[in-house]
Design a protein around this motif. Structure first.
Motif, PDB file in Angstrom:
ATOM      1  N   ASP A 105      12.123 -33.216  44.821  1.00 25.69           N
ATOM      2  CA  ASP A 105      11.691 -31.858  45.167  1.00 25.69           C
ATOM      3  C   ASP A 105      10.851 -31.850  46.436  1.00 25.69           C
ATOM      4  OD1 ASP A 105       9.729 -33.237  43.998  1.00 25.69           O
ATOM      5  OD2 ASP A 105       9.045 -31.668  42.636  1.00 25.69           O
ATOM      6  N   GLU A 106      10.601 -33.018  47.015  1.00 27.36           N
ATOM      7  CA  GLU A 106       9.830 -33.067  48.261  1.00 27.36           C
ATOM      8  C   GLU A 106      10.738 -33.082  49.488  1.00 27.36           C
ATOM      9  OE1 GLU A 106       6.780 -36.075  48.067  1.00 27.36           O
ATOM     10  OE2 GLU A 106       6.575 -35.725  45.925  1.00 27.36           O
ATOM     11  N   GLY A 107      12.017 -32.783  49.282  1.00 27.39           N
ATOM     12  CA  GLY A 107      12.937 -32.675  50.405  1.00 27.39           C
ATOM     13  C   GLY A 107      13.155 -33.978  51.136  1.00 27.39           C
ATOM     14  N   PHE A 108      13.329 -35.052  50.388  1.00 29.48           N
ATOM     15  CA  PHE A 108      13.555 -36.350  51.022  1.00 29.48           C
ATOM     16  C   PHE A 108      14.801 -36.311  51.886  1.00 29.48           C
ATOM     17  CE2 PHE A 108      11.462 -40.494  49.790  1.00 29.48           C
ATOM     18  CZ  PHE A 108      10.205 -39.916  49.846  1.00 29.48           C
ATOM     19  N   PRO A 109      14.771 -37.030  53.018  1.00 29.84           N
ATOM     20  CA  PRO A 109      15.898 -36.946  53.955  1.00 29.84           C
ATOM     21  C   PRO A 109      17.221 -37.394  53.344  1.00 29.84           C
ATOM     22  CG  PRO A 109      14.309 -38.626  54.630  1.00 29.84           C
ATOM     23  CD  PRO A 109      13.682 -37.844  53.552  1.00 29.84           C
ATOM     24  N   THR A 110      17.159 -38.294  52.348  1.00 30.13           N
ATOM     25  CA  THR A 110      18.423 -38.731  51.751  1.00 30.13           C
ATOM     26  C   THR A 110      19.073 -37.593  50.969  1.00 30.13           C
ATOM     27  OG1 THR A 110      17.093 -39.658  49.995  1.00 30.13           O
ATOM     28  CG2 THR A 110      18.008 -41.209  51.597  1.00 30.13           C
ATOM     29  N   MET A 111      18.257 -36.635  50.530  1.00 30.19           N
ATOM     30  CA  MET A 111      18.814 -35.476  49.829  1.00 30.19           C
ATOM     31  C   MET A 111      19.365 -34.478  50.851  1.00 30.19           C
ATOM     32  SD  MET A 111      17.738 -36.811  47.194  1.00 30.19           S
ATOM     33  CE  MET A 111      16.470 -38.004  46.894  1.00 30.19           C
ATOM     34  N   ARG A 112      18.620 -34.362  51.967  1.00 33.31           N
ATOM     35  CA  ARG A 112      18.976 -33.392  52.998  1.00 33.31           C
ATOM     36  C   ARG A 112      20.243 -33.823  53.729  1.00 33.31           C
ATOM     37  NH1 ARG A 112      14.484 -34.023  56.122  1.00 33.31           N
ATOM     38  NH2 ARG A 112      15.734 -34.831  57.833  1.00 33.31           N
ATOM     39  N   VAL A 113      20.390 -35.128  53.915  1.00 33.64           N
ATOM     40  CA  VAL A 113      21.537 -35.661  54.656  1.00 33.64           C
ATOM     41  C   VAL A 113      22.287 -36.624  53.733  1.00 33.64           C
ATOM     42  CG1 VAL A 113      22.249 -36.820  56.780  1.00 33.64           C
ATOM     43  CG2 VAL A 113      20.107 -35.539  56.739  1.00 33.64           C
ATOM     44  N   PRO A 114      23.170 -36.104  52.899  1.00 28.00           N
ATOM     45  CA  PRO A 114      23.803 -36.946  51.878  1.00 28.00           C
ATOM     46  C   PRO A 114      24.603 -38.118  52.465  1.00 28.00           C
ATOM     47  CG  PRO A 114      24.238 -34.611  51.472  1.00 28.00           C
ATOM     48  CD  PRO A 114      23.602 -34.707  52.825  1.00 28.00           C
ATOM     49  N   GLY A 115      25.097 -37.985  53.674  1.00 33.20           N
ATOM     50  CA  GLY A 115      25.903 -39.069  54.243  1.00 33.20           C
ATOM     51  C   GLY A 115      25.100 -40.124  54.994  1.00 33.20           C
ATOM     52  N   ALA A 116      23.771 -40.051  54.913  1.00 38.05           N
ATOM     53  CA  ALA A 116      22.933 -40.975  55.687  1.00 38.05           C
ATOM     54  C   ALA A 116      23.201 -42.421  55.287  1.00 38.05           C
ATOM     55  CB  ALA A 116      21.460 -40.640  55.483  1.00 38.05           C
ATOM     56  N   GLU A 117      23.249 -43.299  56.283  1.00 39.24           N
ATOM     57  CA  GLU A 117      23.483 -44.722  56.016  1.00 39.24           C
ATOM     58  C   GLU A 117      22.354 -45.614  56.513  1.00 39.24           C
ATOM     59  OE1 GLU A 117      28.155 -45.472  55.852  1.00 39.24           O
ATOM     60  OE2 GLU A 117      27.455 -44.968  57.863  1.00 39.24           O
ATOM     61  N   VAL A 118      21.495 -45.040  57.351  1.00 37.13           N
ATOM     62  CA  VAL A 118      20.382 -45.816  57.901  1.00 37.13           C
ATOM     63  C   VAL A 118      19.091 -45.025  57.706  1.00 37.13           C
ATOM     64  CG1 VAL A 118      19.400 -46.890  59.970  1.00 37.13           C
ATOM     65  CG2 VAL A 118      21.894 -46.847  59.661  1.00 37.13           C
ATOM     66  N   LEU A 119      18.086 -45.688  57.124  1.00 40.88           N
ATOM     67  CA  LEU A 119      16.783 -45.049  56.949  1.00 40.88           C
ATOM     68  C   LEU A 119      15.801 -45.663  57.935  1.00 40.88           C
ATOM     69  CD1 LEU A 119      16.000 -44.975  53.099  1.00 40.88           C
ATOM     70  CD2 LEU A 119      16.664 -43.065  54.576  1.00 40.88           C
ATOM     71  N   VAL A 120      15.047 -44.833  58.623  1.00 40.97           N
ATOM     72  CA  VAL A 120      13.970 -45.313  59.482  1.00 40.97           C
ATOM     73  C   VAL A 120      12.667 -44.962  58.777  1.00 40.97           C
ATOM     74  CG1 VAL A 120      12.871 -45.154  61.741  1.00 40.97           C
ATOM     75  CG2 VAL A 120      15.367 -44.950  61.549  1.00 40.97           C
ATOM     76  N   ALA A 121      11.958 -45.980  58.277  1.00 45.09           N
ATOM     77  CA  ALA A 121      10.820 -45.735  57.392  1.00 45.09           C
ATOM     78  C   ALA A 121       9.533 -46.293  57.978  1.00 45.09           C
ATOM     79  CB  ALA A 121      11.089 -46.361  56.028  1.00 45.09           C
ATOM     80  N   GLY A 122       8.406 -45.960  57.338  1.00 43.71           N
ATOM     81  CA  GLY A 122       7.096 -46.460  57.740  1.00 43.71           C
ATOM     82  C   GLY A 122       6.879 -47.888  57.257  1.00 43.71           C
ATOM     83  N   ARG A 123       5.712 -48.437  57.627  1.00 45.03           N
ATOM     84  CA  ARG A 123       5.456 -49.844  57.328  1.00 45.03           C
ATOM     85  C   ARG A 123       5.373 -50.130  55.830  1.00 45.03           C
ATOM     86  NH1 ARG A 123      -0.197 -49.251  56.438  1.00 45.03           N
ATOM     87  NH2 ARG A 123      -0.436 -51.310  55.515  1.00 45.03           N
ATOM     88  N   ASN A 124       5.665 -51.391  55.489  1.00 46.82           N
ATOM     89  CA  ASN A 124       5.568 -51.895  54.114  1.00 46.82           C
ATOM     90  C   ASN A 124       6.567 -51.215  53.180  1.00 46.82           C
ATOM     91  OD1 ASN A 124       4.404 -53.833  52.466  1.00 46.82           O
ATOM     92  ND2 ASN A 124       2.803 -52.461  51.716  1.00 46.82           N
ATOM     93  N   PHE A 125       7.764 -50.970  53.675  1.00 46.67           N
ATOM     94  CA  PHE A 125       8.807 -50.366  52.845  1.00 46.67           C
ATOM     95  C   PHE A 125       9.228 -51.368  51.760  1.00 46.67           C
ATOM     96  CE2 PHE A 125      13.095 -49.235  51.595  1.00 46.67           C
ATOM     97  CZ  PHE A 125      13.035 -47.847  51.510  1.00 46.67           C
ATOM     98  N   GLY A 126       9.351 -50.868  50.526  1.00 47.56           N
ATOM     99  CA  GLY A 126       9.805 -51.739  49.430  1.00 47.56           C
ATOM    100  C   GLY A 126       8.731 -52.657  48.894  1.00 47.56           C
ATOM    101  N   CYS A 127       7.461 -52.262  49.071  1.00 46.83           N
ATOM    102  CA  CYS A 127       6.398 -53.077  48.482  1.00 46.83           C
ATOM    103  C   CYS A 127       6.405 -52.887  46.970  1.00 46.83           C
ATOM    104  CB  CYS A 127       5.041 -52.672  49.069  1.00 46.83           C
ATOM    105  SG  CYS A 127       4.630 -50.935  48.832  1.00 46.83           S
ATOM    106  N   GLY A 128       5.671 -53.761  46.290  1.00 41.28           N
ATOM    107  CA  GLY A 128       5.531 -53.613  44.845  1.00 41.28           C
ATOM    108  C   GLY A 128       6.452 -54.504  44.053  1.00 41.28           C
ATOM    109  N   SER A 129       7.002 -53.932  42.995  1.00 40.84           N
ATOM    110  CA  SER A 129       7.781 -54.670  41.994  1.00 40.84           C
ATOM    111  C   SER A 129       8.970 -55.398  42.598  1.00 40.84           C
ATOM    112  CB  SER A 129       8.245 -53.667  40.941  1.00 40.84           C
ATOM    113  OG  SER A 129       9.498 -54.016  40.410  1.00 40.84           O
ATOM    114  N   SER A 130       9.394 -56.485  41.935  1.00 37.53           N
ATOM    115  CA  SER A 130      10.531 -57.284  42.414  1.00 37.53           C
ATOM    116  C   SER A 130      11.872 -56.673  42.023  1.00 37.53           C
ATOM    117  CB  SER A 130      10.434 -58.701  41.839  1.00 37.53           C
ATOM    118  OG  SER A 130      10.546 -58.660  40.431  1.00 37.53           O
ATOM    119  N   ARG A 131      11.850 -55.517  41.382  1.00 34.36           N
ATOM    120  CA  ARG A 131      13.078 -54.929  40.843  1.00 34.36           C
ATOM    121  C   ARG A 131      14.176 -54.816  41.902  1.00 34.36           C
ATOM    122  NH1 ARG A 131      10.170 -49.260  39.358  1.00 34.36           N
ATOM    123  NH2 ARG A 131       8.783 -50.813  38.475  1.00 34.36           N
ATOM    124  N   GLU A 132      15.261 -55.532  41.675  1.00 34.07           N
ATOM    125  CA  GLU A 132      16.399 -55.457  42.595  1.00 34.07           C
ATOM    126  C   GLU A 132      17.075 -54.096  42.474  1.00 34.07           C
ATOM    127  OE1 GLU A 132      18.118 -59.291  43.385  1.00 34.07           O
ATOM    128  OE2 GLU A 132      20.129 -58.461  43.173  1.00 34.07           O
TER     129      GLU A 132
END
Lengths: 465, 195
Positions: free
Chosen positions: B48-75
């Protein structure tokens, strides 16, 4: 004369089977722990019709999905069909591959990073893997321990080895002495706040110095456990007399001549005097006050005596907004709706004693739950009467599992609710959609329970510790 | 897993730092077998926060801020991205475990310096554009811009070849066996005592 080496170097060199031209090492794995979440890896093995290479070095435990209501195997009845399936699937996978599994009916069941050490499966000098980022916990024994993803779990199951590139080395030395009411959790959140949530990315941390040497094994595990929250996949501490005393006599620890052999091997498990680290950080332990997170990343943390930060960046404003907090207000005095004492970070016997010391003879103003790190710790705490202290204070005493740290089996913080928690992640929605988490030590959580707000525990400890 | 060297796809900006794996996929969805697809769980609680992946369903490349994917080891976090069609994430830094998991599933974690990140974010803004990633040369092409990213050699080799590690490791079976034999002979204490 050989080059002086760090503890990391020694552990790495001992376990390196081979190294590729591109720098990736193939490491032998001495211990592999699996849990319900390992179902992806077992499915990969099944697809390939592949067996488990070393079932004698592999151990399964039900923790992530373990229901905390009810006792023993009867807990399964409290779970949803999906959770039941996850637990039964782990038990079946372990049985199929001749892997020892600590299920809900086993008195040794508990959180993997608690029971490994407790059962003497975790030892100095071992390489240890588990499909969980808090595997760094086991580094407290001077082990090479790191979390891995499902593809790597499948690889370890199939080959008893793992591909990994040697990380850079970072030594965090803690000088001075910690004040009363200040512990490993404060130390960990303190350095993470200082270096950032990705401050130690790409590094293995060795914790050293007088403060670290004075810590108990439980406290060392808390410190190493949180390494990943500062970006480091590995945390480690050189083994010493404290380590040996903890390990000796445990169920699966070596004895007799094997113990003598082990002691001889462990003698060398320290960084050589002239060894160089890629980075060094020095912290004065005397300056550390109890630390509390205020935001949605573990580095958004402050001493309990501080004021909330000014909203001078988008990140800060977004965090304050999610947490329902106003910039510039004192952190202490923030009302909480509930408390949680549990998780692989802070649910060992010493953590429960620290919380009970604050709660004894006092009443909690807010509801809360205490989930011991293992079924054995639960039994020990009951022998010591800690369960009665929690119950008399009004907190719920439940069985062992990851529980409210990951919002499992309905152990949730409701949307908008604020929870004082001994866990490891204050991420948005970690304890439930919309949940607001403040990370702090067990003693600080107990203090928050008593006053119903974020509180400096130190004055409440007078005459108690 | 199919290897790849070069890809052009729609890029969007995810203007946040410390996007942890709990945000990428909440733990409650991880009991699902992979065969059912993890795409629908991507950023589930942030929709509900209008994430770009929702706005652009065909997106294949994400340009994100630092430390993307931190936290749990969940594959599962990588499964959610891959199953939603994402081929690469470009960010100033990644969680170490996430980056490894990504490479094991053909997802490129392209690390860029802060300056490059700012350039990409301002070029894309809140819009979208075709962006090309070339793994062997570590280049990013976006319109007239030509930028570079970092990727360790072992990760590049694996992404390009799409190798399966278990198969690769078989080539070392003899070395592993001799390591095991020597560890058993010299460090019997390592094996758990029957308790």
């Amino acid at each position: 004369m050989s080059q002086p080496r760090t503890l990391l170097d020694k552990l790495w060199d001992t376990h390196e089977v081979t190294r590729n031209a591109d720098g990736a090492s193939l490491l032998w794995v001495d211990r592999h722990f699996v849990h319900e979440g390992s179902h992806h890896a077992f499915a990969k093995l099944a697809q390939r019709q592949q067996g488990v290479a070393a079932p004698d070095l592999t151990f399964g435990v039900v923790d992530h999905y373990a229901p905390t209501q009810g006792q023993g195997a009867a807990r399964l009845m409290r779970a949803s069909a999906e959770v039941r399936r996850m637990i039964e699937q782990l038990e079946a996978n372990c049985a199929n591959h001749n892997i020892t599994c600590y299920g809900l009916d086993d008195p040794r069941q508990g959180i993997v990073h608690v029971i490994g050490p407790e059962l003497g499966l975790t030892l100095p000098g071992l390489s240890i893997n588990c499909g969980d980022s808090h595997t760094s916990t086991h580094g407290a024994f001077g082990a090479l321990a790191f979390g891995i993803g499902a593809t790597q779990v499948a690889h370890v199951l199939a080959t008893q080895t793992v591909w990994q590139t040697r990380p850079a080395s970072l030594r965090i030395r803690v000088d001075g002495a910690l004040g009363p009411g200040v512990g490993a959790k404060d130390l960990a959140l303190g350095w993470i706040a200082k270096l950032g949530a990705d401050g130690a990315r790409g590094h293995a941390i060795e914790y050293a110095g007088p403060v670290v040497e004075s810590l108990s094994m439980e406290a060392r595990m808390t410190l190493c456990n949180l390494s990943i929250e500062g970006g480091a996949r590995f945390g480690m501490i050189a083994p010493d007399a404290t380590t040996r005393d903890y390990v000796q006599g445990r169920a699966h620890a070596p004895d007799g001549t094997a113990w003598e052999q082990a002691l001889a091997a462990w003698d060398d498990l320290h960084t050589d005097a002239d060894a160089r680290f890629d980075r060094e950080v020095v912290i004065d332990g005397s300056e550390i006050a109890p630390v509390v997170t205020w935001g949605i990343s573990p580095d958004q943390a402050l001493p309990v005596t501080a004021d909330l930060p000014a909203g001078d960046s988008d990140q800060t404003r977004a965090a304050l907004d999610y947490m329902g907090l106003s910039s510039g207000r004192p952190l202490a005095g923030t009302p909480v709706d509930r408390v949680f004492i549990g998780s692989c970070t802070n649910a060992r016997i010493e953590d429960l004693r620290a919380a009970a010391a604050v709660l004894s003879g006092r009443q909690a103003r807010v509801p809360g739950m205490v989930s011991p790190g293992s079924s054995q710790i639960k039994a020990q705490a009951e022998q010591e009467g800690l369960d009665r202290i929690f119950a008399q204070a009004g907190l719920e005493w439940v069985a062992s599992g990851c529980s409210m740290c990951v919002g499992m089996n309905g152990d949730l913080v409701a949307a908008g609710e604020r929870c004082a928690s001994t866990t490891n992640r204050n991420f948005r929605g970690r304890q439930g959609p919309g949940a607001r988490t403040h990370l702090m030590s067990p003693a600080m959580v107990a203090a928050a329970a008593v006053t119903g707000e974020i509180t400096d525990v130190r004055p409440m400890l007078k005459g108690r510790i | 897993m199919a290897g790849w060297s070069n890809h052009t796809g729609t890029a969007v900006v995810l203007p946040r730092e410390n996007v942890d794996t709990d945000q990428i996929i909440p733990a409650r969805f991880m009991a699902t077998p992979r065969s059912e697809g993890y795409g629908p769980f991507l950023f589930h609680d942030l929709r509900d926060e209008g994430f770009p992946t929702m706005r652009v369903p065909g997106a294949e490349v994400l340009v994100a801020g630092r430390n993307f994917g931190c936290g749990s080891s969940r594959e599962a976090a990588v499964y959610a991205l891959v199953d939603a069609g994402i081929r690469a994430v470009i960010a100033p830094s990644f969680g170490d475990i996430f980056a490894g998991n990504a490479v094991n599933n053909g997802l490129l974690p392209a690390r860029v310096d802060d300056c490059t990140a700012v350039t990409l974010v301002s070029a894309l803004g809140t819009g979208q554009a075709d962006l090309t990633l070339d793994i062997p040369s570590r280049r990013i092409m976006l319109g007239d811009l030509e930028l570079s990213f970092e990727l360790p050699d072992p990760a590049a080799t694996k992404l390009i070849n799409g190798w399966d590690d278990i198969d690769l490791t078989r080539a070392h079976a003899e070395q592993i066996e001799s390591y095991r034999a020597s560890r058993e002979a010299t460090a019997q204490w390592v094996w758990p005592r029957a308790g």
